[in-house]
Motif scaffolding. Structure first.
Motif, PDB file in Angstrom:
ATOM      1  N   ALA A 210     -13.053   2.095   4.306  1.00 17.81           N
ATOM      2  CA  ALA A 210     -11.628   1.930   4.022  1.00 17.81           C
ATOM      3  C   ALA A 210     -11.368   0.574   3.379  1.00 17.81           C
ATOM      4  CB  ALA A 210     -10.826   2.078   5.314  1.00 17.81           C
ATOM      5  N   GLY A 211     -12.074  -0.448   3.856  1.00 20.31           N
ATOM      6  CA  GLY A 211     -11.898  -1.780   3.284  1.00 20.31           C
ATOM      7  C   GLY A 211     -12.337  -1.856   1.835  1.00 20.31           C
ATOM      8  N   TRP A 226      -8.946   7.529   2.785  1.00 23.98           N
ATOM      9  CA  TRP A 226      -7.882   6.788   3.456  1.00 23.98           C
ATOM     10  C   TRP A 226      -7.726   5.388   2.886  1.00 23.98           C
ATOM     11  CZ3 TRP A 226      -9.801   8.487   8.944  1.00 23.98           C
ATOM     12  CH2 TRP A 226      -9.346   9.784   9.200  1.00 23.98           C
ATOM     13  N   GLY A 227      -8.817   4.744   2.530  1.00 29.04           N
ATOM     14  CA  GLY A 227      -8.727   3.411   1.951  1.00 29.04           C
ATOM     15  C   GLY A 227      -8.020   3.418   0.612  1.00 29.04           C
ATOM     16  N   ARG A 228      -8.301   4.441  -0.201  1.00 31.77           N
ATOM     17  CA  ARG A 228      -7.635   4.540  -1.501  1.00 31.77           C
ATOM     18  C   ARG A 228      -6.148   4.822  -1.325  1.00 31.77           C
ATOM     19  NH1 ARG A 228      -8.580   2.718  -6.613  1.00 31.77           N
ATOM     20  NH2 ARG A 228      -6.708   3.396  -7.717  1.00 31.77           N
ATOM     21  N   LEU A 229      -5.799   5.688  -0.367  1.00 33.16           N
ATOM     22  CA  LEU A 229      -4.392   5.963  -0.100  1.00 33.16           C
ATOM     23  C   LEU A 229      -3.678   4.718   0.418  1.00 33.16           C
ATOM     24  CD1 LEU A 229      -4.608   9.486   1.587  1.00 33.16           C
ATOM     25  CD2 LEU A 229      -3.895   8.945  -0.749  1.00 33.16           C
ATOM     26  N   LEU A 230      -4.391   3.914   1.224  1.00 30.82           N
ATOM     27  CA  LEU A 230      -3.804   2.673   1.718  1.00 30.82           C
ATOM     28  C   LEU A 230      -3.549   1.706   0.562  1.00 30.82           C
ATOM     29  CD1 LEU A 230      -2.966   1.023   4.202  1.00 30.82           C
ATOM     30  CD2 LEU A 230      -5.332   0.237   4.389  1.00 30.82           C
ATOM     31  N   TYR A 231      -4.482   1.653  -0.374  1.00 32.86           N
ATOM     32  CA  TYR A 231      -4.321   0.791  -1.558  1.00 32.86           C
ATOM     33  C   TYR A 231      -3.102   1.225  -2.374  1.00 32.86           C
ATOM     34  CZ  TYR A 231      -5.273  -1.090  -6.214  1.00 32.86           C
ATOM     35  OH  TYR A 231      -5.165  -1.713  -7.428  1.00 32.86           O
ATOM     36  N   ASN A 240       8.663   2.474   0.345  1.00 32.03           N
ATOM     37  CA  ASN A 240       8.339   3.464   1.378  1.00 32.03           C
ATOM     38  C   ASN A 240       7.204   2.924   2.249  1.00 32.03           C
ATOM     39  OD1 ASN A 240       7.925   5.702   2.974  1.00 32.03           O
ATOM     40  ND2 ASN A 240       6.908   6.894   1.352  1.00 32.03           N
ATOM     41  N   PRO A 241       7.504   2.183   3.325  1.00 32.73           N
ATOM     42  CA  PRO A 241       6.452   1.627   4.182  1.00 32.73           C
ATOM     43  C   PRO A 241       5.546   2.689   4.784  1.00 32.73           C
ATOM     44  CG  PRO A 241       8.586   0.632   4.672  1.00 32.73           C
ATOM     45  CD  PRO A 241       8.852   1.783   3.755  1.00 32.73           C
ATOM     46  N   ALA A 242       6.053   3.906   4.984  1.00 33.17           N
ATOM     47  CA  ALA A 242       5.230   4.961   5.578  1.00 33.17           C
ATOM     48  C   ALA A 242       4.044   5.326   4.691  1.00 33.17           C
ATOM     49  CB  ALA A 242       6.083   6.199   5.850  1.00 33.17           C
ATOM     50  N   ALA A 243       4.131   5.047   3.398  1.00 34.37           N
ATOM     51  CA  ALA A 243       3.032   5.365   2.488  1.00 34.37           C
ATOM     52  C   ALA A 243       1.780   4.567   2.835  1.00 34.37           C
ATOM     53  CB  ALA A 243       3.454   5.084   1.050  1.00 34.37           C
ATOM     54  N   GLY A 248      -3.154   3.971   7.150  1.00 37.31           N
ATOM     55  CA  GLY A 248      -3.611   2.905   8.034  1.00 37.31           C
ATOM     56  C   GLY A 248      -3.756   3.385   9.463  1.00 37.31           C
ATOM     57  N   ALA A 249      -2.790   4.214   9.920  1.00 29.87           N
ATOM     58  CA  ALA A 249      -2.873   4.771  11.273  1.00 29.87           C
ATOM     59  C   ALA A 249      -4.071   5.704  11.399  1.00 29.87           C
ATOM     60  CB  ALA A 249      -1.583   5.512  11.606  1.00 29.87           C
ATOM     61  N   ALA A 250      -4.359   6.467  10.345  1.00 30.09           N
ATOM     62  CA  ALA A 250      -5.515   7.369  10.375  1.00 30.09           C
ATOM     63  C   ALA A 250      -6.814   6.583  10.506  1.00 30.09           C
ATOM     64  CB  ALA A 250      -5.533   8.226   9.111  1.00 30.09           C
ATOM     65  N   VAL A 251      -6.929   5.498   9.762  1.00 33.26           N
ATOM     66  CA  VAL A 251      -8.122   4.650   9.861  1.00 33.26           C
ATOM     67  C   VAL A 251      -8.259   4.085  11.266  1.00 33.26           C
ATOM     68  CG1 VAL A 251      -9.198   2.506   9.065  1.00 33.26           C
ATOM     69  CG2 VAL A 251      -8.141   4.061   7.417  1.00 33.26           C
ATOM     70  N   LEU A 252      -7.139   3.629  11.814  1.00 37.66           N
ATOM     71  CA  LEU A 252      -7.160   3.035  13.147  1.00 37.66           C
ATOM     72  C   LEU A 252      -7.574   4.057  14.209  1.00 37.66           C
ATOM     73  CD1 LEU A 252      -6.528   0.651  15.037  1.00 37.66           C
ATOM     74  CD2 LEU A 252      -4.159   1.462  15.097  1.00 37.66           C
ATOM     75  N   VAL A 253      -6.972   5.238  14.176  1.00 35.46           N
ATOM     76  CA  VAL A 253      -7.261   6.256  15.189  1.00 35.46           C
ATOM     77  C   VAL A 253      -8.709   6.724  15.084  1.00 35.46           C
ATOM     78  CG1 VAL A 253      -6.719   8.601  15.944  1.00 35.46           C
ATOM     79  CG2 VAL A 253      -4.872   7.018  15.395  1.00 35.46           C
TER      80      VAL A 253
END
Length: 642
Positions: A210-211, A226-231, A240-243, A248-253
Motif C-alpha cells: 500500500a505504501g 488499496w494503495g493506488r485508491l488511497l493515492y 470527499n474525505p471518504a475517498a 485506508g480503513a481497508a489497509v488498516l483492517v
C-alpha cells in the motif's frame, strides 16, 4: 490439530481468524460480484459525497469508491501474498545455505544476511523498487527481496537449533546427505514458526505494498489496489474525505487481521515470532567439554582385526588467546568384539573424542590426528559417498538423551527405514520390514505396531533400545555409546547394558562405552581408558579397575563410588578441587593440583603414557605408590570442616 484449535479458544484468536478469513473470502468473491459496479463511469456524478447510493462517494470519473475498494481486495491480497512467498522462498534458500554449504561459504552467506538485516525493510524496498522499476511486478520483487533477510535470519537460527539435535547427528552418522537431512529432519521441525512468521509477514507486505502504490511506485493505472485508491483519494480529500478513508480503513483492517492472526497462532503454539529480541537462541556446543585421550601405541601398524585406530587425536576450538585443545593427543585402538570403556569427570574429553571419531565435531571445531581409521578407511579424508556409506553401515552411535535422538515429527519405523533405503537400496516396504525386524532384535514387544508410533509414544528405555536398533539397520562393526543409560531407572539401565553386551558377543561388534559410572564400565567392558584434562592417563583391564589401578585419579574415581562396604559413619569420598579448564591447562601433570602424591617434578614435567610389562599404560610419575593413610584422613577432616 489440537494445538491449532487453541488459537480459536481465545477472544483475540477467534476475532483475528474471522477477520482474516473474511478478507480472504472477500478477495475471492468481490471481483466476481461487483466488478461492473466498480468500473461503471458516471460523468454526471463526479466527486460526489457519500450517499445511500454511493457509500464512500465517487472518484473523478464518477466510479463508486466503495465497490472499487471491495474489488481491489483481490489484487492487494494477491500481490501481498506473492511478495510474502518470494520473501519466504528466498529467505529459506539463504537461511539454509550455511547448513548446506559448510563452514567457509556459510560464513560469507551469514555475513551478507547480517548486513542486509541491519538496513530498515522499507529502505530496502525503496532501493529495490528503484532497481526493478515502477509497477506491480517491480513492487512484488522489491517487497519480497526486502523481506527475505528477516526470514533468512530466522531460518538460520532455527536450522542451527535443530541441527544440534541428536537425531540430526544420528542421520549424519548414518551417512545421510545434507540435502536429505535438511528436507527430512530439519525443515519439518521448524515449519510451525516459519508459517507463523510468514502470516505476520503477509500483513507487513500488505502495508508495504500500500505504501509503494501510494508513492506511485506500485500498481499503475488502469489497475488499482488499496494503495493506488488511497493515492487517488488524497487528491480529492478536501472535496470527499471518504475517498481516502475507505481504502485506508481497508489497509488498516486487513493488516491488523494478518498480524493479529499470526500473533494469536504464535501464542497458541508457543512459537516465537520474528524480531531481534525474540529469536530463539542458536544452539551451541554440547554440554560436556570435548573428550580426548593421549596414548602411545606399541606398534606403528594396527592389527588386522582392528576396527578403530586412533593415533594422536587433537580436537581444538578457537579461543581469545589462541586455540583451545580439550582433546590433547589421544591414541587407542579397538579390536573386533572388544568392549572399551571411557571414564572420567565431566569435561575430561570423553564425548568430544566420540564426536571426533564419528565426524560430528561441528564448526568452529577442528579435528587433527596422525591416524583416524575405521576398518582401515581414513575418516579424515574428504567426505565422499563411499565414506558416508561406511559410516552409515559400519558405525552405530547411541546418544546420551533418547528423547532427542529421534525426530519427533516422524514415526520410529520410518526413521529406522531411512538407513536401509539410503544405503542398502531397499524400497519403502522392504526397509520398513527391516526396521520391524531390528526393533524385534532389540527386544521391543509388538515391533510391527511400535514401528508406526512416534517417539513420544515410547518409554525412555524403549527409545534407547530403538536407537540401538537404528544402528543395527546395517551391519555395524563398531558401536559408540555415549552415556546410554543416563536418566534411565536401574532396571532399564541393566536391560540396555545387557542388550549391548549380547549384540557384542553374538555378532563380534566392537563397543566404545562412555560413562561417568565406573561400575557400569567395569561390568560391561574388557578394557578401560581413564581420561583427565583431554588425555588418557591410564589404560588397564576392566577386571583390575577396582583393585589394580595405579594412577591416583583412577583410584579416586573408584573410591568415590559407594558400595555395600562403605562406612556410613564417615563422609563419602570426594576428589578435592575442580577439573582443569581446557583453556588454562597448567604446566606439568594436569592432575597435580588435586593429587595427594604430587611432587615438584609433577608440577614441572608432564608424565608420558607408558606401558608396563603387562601392556597396561599409565601417565604418572608416582604410578602405583600407596597413598598414605594419614593423607586420606586429613582430607576427610577437611571434608567434615567444609
Amino acid at each position: 490439530m489440537g494445538r491449532w484449535r487453541n488459537v480459536l479458544r481465545t477472544p483475540l484468536g477467534l476475532t483475528a481468524t474471522v477477520f482474516t478469513v473474511g478478507v480472504l473470502a472477500l478477495a475471492v468473491v468481490a471481483p466476481i460480484l461487483w466488478t461492473d459496479e466498480a468500473n461503471a463511469v458516471d460523468t454526471s456524478n463526479i466527486l460526489a459525497s457519500p450517499s445511500a447510493e454511493h457509500w464512500a462517494g465517487t472518484d473523478n470519473l464518477g466510479r463508486d469508491i466503495f465497490y472499487r475498494v471491495l474489488v481491489a481486495t483481490r489484487l492487494t491480497v494477491r500481490l501481498a501474498l506473492s511478495a510474502t512467498a518470494l520473501a519466504v522462498v528466498v529467505g529459506l534458500l539463504i537461511g539454509t545455505a550455511s547448513f548446506l554449504l559448510g563452514r567457509r561459504a556459510g560464513r560469507v552467506v551469514n555475513a551478507g544476511v547480517n548486513i542486509a538485516v541491519a538496513f530498515p525493510g522499507l529502505l530496502l524496498a525503496l532501493f529495490f523498487a528503484v532497481i526493478f522499476g515502477v509497477g506491480a511486478t517491480g513492487a512484488v520483487l522489491a517487497i519480497g527481496l526486502a523481506g527475505a533477510p528477516a526470514f533468512a535470519r530466522l531460518t538460520q537460527t532455527l536450522v542451527a537449533s535443530v541441527a544440534a539435535r541428536d537425531y540430526v547427528a544420528a542421520a549424519q552418522v548414518a551417512g545421510v546427505g545434507r540435502v536429505r537431512i535438511l528436507l527430512r529432519h530439519v525443515l519439518p521441525n521448524i515449519s510451525e514458526p516459519l508459517v507463523v512468521n510468514a502470516t505476520i509477514g503477509a500483513g507487513g507486505a500488505l502495508l508495504s505494498f500500500a505504501g509503494l502504490s501510494f508513492l506511485g511506485l506500485g500498481v499503475q493505472q488502469p489497475a488499482y489496489d488499496w494503495g493506488r485508491l488511497l493515492y487517488d483519494g488524497i487528491q480529492a480529500i478536501y472535496v470527499n474525505p471518504a475517498a481516502a478513508l475507505a481504502p485506508g480503513a481497508a489497509v488498516l483492517v486487513a493488516g491488523l487481521a494478518f498480524n493479529l492472526f499470526g500473533e494469536s497462532v504464535a501464542k497458541g503454539l508457543g512459537v516465537q515470532t520474528i524480531g531481534v529480541q525474540s529469536l530463539p537462541e542458536t544452539a551451541t556446543d554440547r554440554g560436556e567439554a570435548p573428550d580426548v585421550a593421549h596414548q602411545t601405541s606399541a606398534t606403528d601398524s594396527a592389527p588386522t582385526d582392528t576396527v578403530l585406530d586412533v593415533r594422536d587425536l587433537v580436537v581444538s576450538f578457537p579461543g581469545p588467546d589462541g586455540p583451545i585443545r580439550p582433546v590433547r593427543g589421544v591414541s587407542f585402538s579397538v579390536r573386533r568384539g572388544e568392549a572399551v570403556g571411557v571414564v572420567g569427570e565431566s569435561g575430561s574429553g570423553k564425548s568430544l573424542t566420540a564426536l571426533a571419531v564419528t565426524r560430528l565435531v561441528g564448526d568452529p571445531g577442528r579435528v587433527d590426528a596422525e591416524r583416524l581409521e575405521l576398518l582401515g578407511a581414513d575418516l579424515l579424508a574428504e567426505d565422499t559417498k563411499a565414506q558416508r556409506h561406511l559410516l552409515g553401515t559400519s558405525l552405530a552411535m547411541v546418544f546420551q538423551d533418547p528423547m532427542t535422538s529421534f525426530n519427533p515429527t516422524q514415526r520410529i519405523g520410518g526413521q529406522l527405514a531411512e538407513v536401509a533405503r539410503h544405503h542398502q537400496g531397499m524400497n519403502r516396504k522392504e526397509a520398513l520390514a527391516r526396521a520391524v525386524d531390528r526393533l524385534d532384535a532389540v527386544r521391543i514387544d509388538q515391533p510391527e505396531q511400535r514401528a508406526h508410533q512416534y517417539p513420544h509414544e515410547f518409554s525412555g528405555g524403549m527409545r534407547q533400545r530403538a536407537m540401538v536398533g537404528m544402528g543395527l539397520m546395517g551391519e555395524p562393526a563398531l558401536i559408540v555409546a555415549d552415556e546410554p543409560t543416563t536418566a534411565l531407572d536401574v532396571t532399564v539401565q541393566q536391560q540396555v547394558l545387557d542388550l549391548l553386551k549380547a549384540i557384542r558377543e553374538e555378532d563380534g561388534v566392537a563397543l566404545v562405552l562412555i560413562s561417568h559410572d565406573v561400575t557400569v564400565v567395569a561390568e560391561v567392558c574388557n578394557r578401560v581408558l581413564v581420561m583427565y584434562a583431554g588425555r588418557i592417563v591410564e589404560d588397564l583391564p576392566a577386571a583390575d579397575l577396582a583393585t589394580g589401578a595405579r594412577h591416583p585419579y583412577t583410584r579416586a574415581l573408584v573410591a568415590a563410588v559407594p558400595d555395600m562396604d562403605t562406612d556410613l559413619d564417615r563422609p563419602l569420598a570426594v576428589i578435592p578441587g575442580r577439573p582443569v579448564d581446557p583453556a588454562d591447562v597448567p604446566v606439568g601433570c594436569a592432575y597435580a593440583a588435586r593429587c595427594p602424591l604430587a611432587s615438584a617434578r609433577c608440577r614441572e614435567e608432564d608424565p608420558p603414557l607408558e606401558s608396563d610389562s603387562l601392556g597396561r599404560r599409565v601417565a604418572c610419575w608416582h604410578a602405583g605408590e600407596p597413598i598414605a593413610l594419614e593423607i586420606e584422613d586429613r582430607e576427610l577432616e577437611d571434608v567434615k570442616a567444609r
